[in-house]
Scaffold this active site. Structure first.
Site, PDB file in Angstrom:
ATOM      1  N   ASP A   1       0.834  -1.193   0.000  1.00  0.00           N
ATOM      2  CA  ASP A   1       0.000   0.000   0.000  1.00  0.00           C
ATOM      3  C   ASP A   1       0.875   1.250   0.000  1.00  0.00           C
ATOM      4  O   ASP A   1       1.884   1.320   0.704  1.00  0.00           O
ATOM      5  CB  ASP A   1      -0.893  -0.028   1.249  1.00  0.00           C
TER       6      ASP A   1
ATOM      7  N   GLU B   1      15.004 -14.134  -0.421  1.00  0.00           N
ATOM      8  CA  GLU B   1      15.330 -15.232   0.488  1.00  0.00           C
ATOM      9  C   GLU B   1      14.385 -16.415   0.297  1.00  0.00           C
ATOM     10  O   GLU B   1      14.638 -17.511   0.796  1.00  0.00           O
ATOM     11  CB  GLU B   1      15.235 -14.746   1.944  1.00  0.00           C
TER      12      GLU B   1
END
Length: 546
Positions: free
Chosen positions: A201, A257
């Protein structure tokens, strides 16, 4: 390609409050989403995006988060969320969730601590500033939702705190590395739980100018009344700061990751949205981004061509995510109604245009039904934007009314409660999913047809775009040099001389002859074409061709 499943994907946005209620409180919940996932999967989309479901006082319908690692009881529990993830993955759907990192709720424990003093451990986690000598706020920055300044006085600290949105949504201080590290760990919490990505957002709002310099007046001349004081300024210093870019690289490093995860950024800017999309997705930053340029009232061949060409010219290796509707704007079938021959033709054309664009795509729940904006009375509103700016701005409730599943059921099959959180009205009931399932010529069936076409046609999913030199109101481009996408963006018939059009893949309102193509109002044509395809426009036709 499995790692980059998001490239060219179609993402279906679910507004949880309005999708399906299962416990009879008039508010949608996670169990309701699980119940309706087979419908979503049947559309042929690749992923779902859930608007906020985290613990919140709901001052801004969940975009004011008070606990970033739990589910609000309105929607269910973490166990319900785990069930949703498992079922979505079983159906072949990826799951993307909203992350509201720029600000928290004023009820978040960190802010409750921060506001107590200037010396506590969280004192520098939010944006605080001393008043001017006359007691006024430190600068002229305006808030988006509350119709006034972006600073709120806190007597305990004898300072103001900054909020881009409601005063209940204080902004985090991203200049503090501890804040950044904590927010990155929030992402890891949900990644470890199995989510496939995040919609970020207000991703260009993270940093503010550390010197707190005044914003200048907006250089864009506006006609008529200004609904918000915020729109009278050019937000040179309150957002879009250069420090955003290194932080986006940190966000990307967290996603790296994990395998096959993605970041979508919302660019909230009415001046440089497409350019920011390009900058924010170039290099190792966001995987993709969208702006409000395609969510505006503009509807012309030049508009669409300009923003697409601008993005791919500016982005070194970035990727866009296009949308015509979402939970923040008027539904496009209403927003563009003045540009259509009729409502159904416009809805079909919007589907064909959006699903033929280079990039990824977001569909907003109900868009596949051709849903229009719900007309609401002031006393029916819940959105602070509408409550504060009525009648110049009626807010966002009109696009957030419940999904209509069954035309003759209570609240359209959304809930069996006596009252739903927003009303379901007759125009929306007439476009219910059950009625459209029964019709072979429904807008829903058109979306399924186009979604399958995009899925099966590599050129539509991954091919580069080359625009053909057509004039208004005709938009024409080739995907991967072999798939022609052609649209009449007007309520008038158009006639073209053509050559090189081969197999027709999708046609709506297009009459193709040996050398002539007639396009009805809001007509669409997607076809295989030769590299040397030729299109020459004829004078606009006043009425239907003989």
């Amino acid at each position: 390609m499995k790692e980059e499943w998001w490239r060219g994907s179609v993402i279906y946005q679910i507004y949880p409050r309005s999708f399906q209620d299962t416990n009879g409180d008039g508010i949608g919940d996670l169990k309701g989403i699980v119940q309706r996932l087979p419908y979503v999967a049947s559309l042929g989309v690749d992923a779902i995006w859930l608007s906020p479901i985290f613990t919140s006082p709901m001052a801004d319908m969940g975009y004011d988060v008070s606990n970033y690692t739990d589910i609000d009881p309105l929607f269910g529990s973490l166990a319900d969320f785990d069930t949703l993830i498992a079922e979505a993955h079983r159906l072949g759907l990826k799951v993307i969730i909203d992350q509201v990192l720029s600000h928290s709720s004023n009820q978040h424990p960190f802010f409750l601590e921060s506001r107590q003093s200037r010396t506590n451990p969280k004192a520098d986690w939010y944006v605080w500033a001393d008043p001017n000598h006359d007691g006024t706020p430190p600068n002229n920055w305006q808030a988006i939702f509350n119709g006034g300044g972006a600073w709120e006085w806190e007597p305990r600290r004898q300072q103001y705190y900054f909020h881009n949105f409601l005063k209940e949504q204080p902004d985090f201080n991203f200049h503090n590395p501890e804040v950044q590290d904590w927010l990155l760990n929030v992402l890891r919490f949900w990644l470890d739980r199995g989510v496939d990505g995040f919609r970020l957002d207000t991703v260009n709002f993270y940093f503010h100018d550390a010197k707190l310099r005044d914003n200048p007046a907006d250089y864009v001349k506006r006609e008529g009344p200004v609904g918000r004081l915020y729109d009278m300024q050019y937000p040179l210093f309150s957002k879009n700061q250069p420090e955003n870019l290194p932080f986006l690289e940190k966000l990307r490093s967290v996603l790296d990751e994990y395998q096959g995860r993605t970041l979508i950024g919302e660019i909230g800017d009415h001046h440089h949205g497409t350019e920011l999309m390009a900058a924010y997705t170039s290099g190792r930053r966001l995987h993709m981004a969208y702006s409000f340029d395609m969510l505006s009232e503009e509807f012309s061949a030049g508009h669409f061509r300009n923003h697409i060409e601008t993005f791919f010219r500016e982005a070194r290796d970035g990727w866009p995510c296009w949308a015509f509707s979402n939970h923040d704007v008027q539904r496009h079938c209403s927003r563009w109604s003045d540009h259509g021959g009729d409502e159904v033709a416009l809805a079909r054309q919007a589907a064909a245009l959006l699903l033929s664009l280079e990039g990824s795509v977001c569909l907003y729940q109900g868009e596949e039904l051709g849903q229009t904006e719900t007309e609401l009375a002031y006393e029916e509103l819940t959105d602070p934007q509408g409550l504060n700016y009525w009648p110049a701005d009626k807010g966002r409730d009109g696009c957030r009314t419940p999904m209509v599943w069954t035309h003759d059921a209570t609240h359209g099959g959304f809930s069996d409660a006596e009252t739903s959180w927003l009303p379901v009205k007759a125009p929306q009931l007439a476009k219910s999913a059950d009625l459209q399932e029964q019709s072979n010529s429904s807008i829903l069936k058109t979306y399924r047809q186009l979604l399958k076409l995009r899925h099966d046609n590599p050129a539509l999913k991954h091919g580069q775009t080359r625009f053909l030199d057509t004039e208004e109101p005709v938009l024409a481009f080739l995907r991967d040099g072999q798939t022609l996408c052609l649209f009449n963006l007007s309520a008038q018939w158009q006639e073209l001389q053509v050559s090189g059009i081969q197999d027709v893949l999708f046609s709506e309102g297009a009459d193709l002859g040996a050398t002539r193509l007639r396009l009805a109002p809001n007509a669409s044509l997607i076809a295989q074409a030769a590299q040397d395809v030729s299109i020459k426009q004829q004078p606009a036709m006043a009425g239907q061709p003989v």
